[in-house]
Every structure is written in structure tokens, then in C-alpha cells.
Write an enzyme that holds these catalytic residues in place. Structure first.
Site, PDB file in Angstrom:
ATOM      1  CG  ASP A   1      -1.932   1.085   1.223  1.00 17.29           C
ATOM      2  OD1 ASP A   1      -2.406   1.435   0.128  1.00 17.29           O
ATOM      3  OD2 ASP A   1      -2.257   1.609   2.299  1.00 17.29           O
TER       4      ASP A   1
ATOM      5  CG  ASP B   1      -1.924   7.532   0.898  1.00 16.05           C
ATOM      6  OD1 ASP B   1      -0.972   8.315   0.762  1.00 16.05           O
ATOM      7  OD2 ASP B   1      -2.892   7.486   0.113  1.00 16.05           O
TER       8      ASP B   1
END
Length: 260
Positions: free
Chosen positions: A13, A15
Site C-alpha cells: 500500500d 498511504d
């Protein structure tokens, strides 16, 4: 847990894992550099559909994180791929920004508010009441309802913002039609990412900062799941869920030495 095969490919991922509140997470530039130097297949994932992969490549580069454009996979790209597979050359009414409209144009979709095949809801900085009203009427008239991701809120420097999931709920309440969400935690986004880098779930790790999206979809796609504590979920949160990550680490800095 049963022993897993060694990790060959990596999904991470963005963020909360590589960046946090507009700043690079300590160790993130070195982790990505090690991945690139190793030649290991990898993708950086995001549920945010606002930006194109090129935009995100430039934003990450400004923070010292050198990710090639082709190594970024967004919910907008996953949505466009899904629609291209389901109904090639179709039409869609889109609420969203350049990341989503560009992805749909690139697969040959025509954007229209005249009897479209789909209403596609993504993220935008300014949700328009007029656009939402149009979407409601088109869905009531028979358009299929797709949303890029189910995230109810998103972060900003001023605090939480309503995101795609919240607006989707508004449209569903008005129409009685639930959307099909493409992004995490739908494992379809994970499987599409695996196919993009020709990877196998048994030898791929998913790194994320959220139990309810990253860990869940990685688990459902059959991957090793690694929760980092630099984003949303905390160590205490882990026991609140009926599933667990394969392991928990402080940050991606703890994983640099694992990249062969």
C-alpha cells in the site's frame, strides 16, 4: 500458521506505508530502492482514484521515493480493467478526477450522460450535488453502479473528508442499488495486481497499514500479509478482528533486509 514459501514478489500500500501526511515514512525510500535493485517484481497500490500513475510517480519522486510509473496500481486502473473485461468499448457516466477518466479513456470507454452502461463513482476533491443527482437518475433508469473503492473517509491536513464509500452510500440510499466496489478489500484488485506482475499469491507478500482493507484483501487473495504500524491500524487493533495478519512490524524499514 502453516509455513509459507519464501517471498518472491511484493505488493505494498502507499498511504500509511510509504508516505504519511505528505512525508516519506522513514525507511521507505531505501525499501523501494532495494526492491528495484533486486529485480523483484513489485507494485505500489492505492485505493485513491484521483491521480494517474504518472501523477503518483512524480509525487513520490518529490519525496525521494523512486517508483516507476508502471509499478503503480490504482483502484482507477483496476476499475478500468474490470469494465474492459466485462463490457469492452462501453459507456460510462463518471464522477471522479483525471486518474479515473484517463484510465477509462485508455481502455476505449466513452464518457457520456446519455443512457450509459455504467455509472462509475470515484474520488474527487469536490463532490458535486448536481453530478450526484445525475448519477442517481441514471442508475434509477437502469445504469449499472460501480465504485472504485469503499473507503468512507479520507485524510486531509484539516481532518477527515467524506470519500467514495460515503457518497456511494448516499446514492444507494436514493436508488436502492448497491455498487460493486473494485478496490480493496475486494481481492479482485489483488488478483489483478498479481497478474500485472506475473506473480503467484503463494510467493507474494502484501504490506499494508489497515486491517480492514490491506490485510483483509491480502488474506482473501492467499498472500502473506504484513501489517505496518505507521498508518491507521495499531497493534491493539489486531485482536479486534476475526482474522490476523501473518505478522506485524513497526515499518517497512524492518523489511529492507528481507528483499533478496
Amino acid at each position: 500458521m502453516r509455513p509459507r514459501k519464501p517471498v518472491v514478489s511484493w505488493l505494498t500500500d502507499m498511504d500509511g506505508v510509504l508516505v504519511h501526511e505528505g512525508q516519506p515514512v522513514p525507511g521507505a525510500p531505501e525499501f523501494i530502492r532495494k526492491l528495484r535493485d533486486s529485480g523483484r517484481p513489485f507494485l505500489v497500490l492505492t485505493n485513491n482514484s484521483i491521480y494517474t500513475a504518472r501523477d503518483l510517480c512524480a509525487r513520490l519522486a518529490r519525496m525521494g521515493i523512486d517508483v516507476p510509473e508502471e509499478s503503480i496500481w490504482t483502484s482507477a486502473l483496476a476499475t478500468a480493467q474490470f469494465l474492459d473485461d466485462q463490457r469492452p468499448g462501453g459507456t460510462a457516466y463518471v464522477i471522479g478526477e483525471a486518474g479515473l477518466t484517463t484510465a477509462l479513456h485508455d481502455v476505449g470507454y466513452i464518457l457520456s450522460n446519455q443512457e450509459p452502461d455504467y455509472v462509475v463513482l470515484g474520488e474527487t476533491r469536490t463532490y458535486s450535488f448536481s453530478a450526484i443527482t445525475t448519477a442517481i437518475r441514471l442508475i434509477a433508469d437502469g445504469a449499472r453502479f460501480i465504485a472504485t473503492n469503499p473507503d468512507a473517509t479520507g485524510p486531509s491536513t484539516e481532518g477527515l473528508l467524506p470519500a467514495c464509500g460515503s457518497v456511494a452510500a448516499l446514492i444507494s440510499k436514493a436508488t436502492g442499488v448497491e455498487p460493486y466496489f473494485i478496490g480493496k478489500p475486494n481481492p479482485m484488485m489483488m488478483r489483478a495486481a498479481l497478474n500485472t506482475i506475473d506473480a503467484h499469491s503463494e510467493t507474494t507478500a502484501m504490506i499494508g497499514d489497515r486491517m480492514d482493507t490491506d490485510v483483509l484483501c491480502g488474506l482473501e487473495a492467499g498472500m502473506e500479509t504484513i501489517l505496518v504500524l505507521t498508518g491507521i491500524s495499531t497493534r491493539d487493533d489486531v485482536d479486534r478482528y476475526p482474522y490476523r495478519p501473518s505478522r506485524v512490524v513497526n515499518s517497512v524499514a524492518d523489511l529492507i533486509d528481507e528483499v533478496g
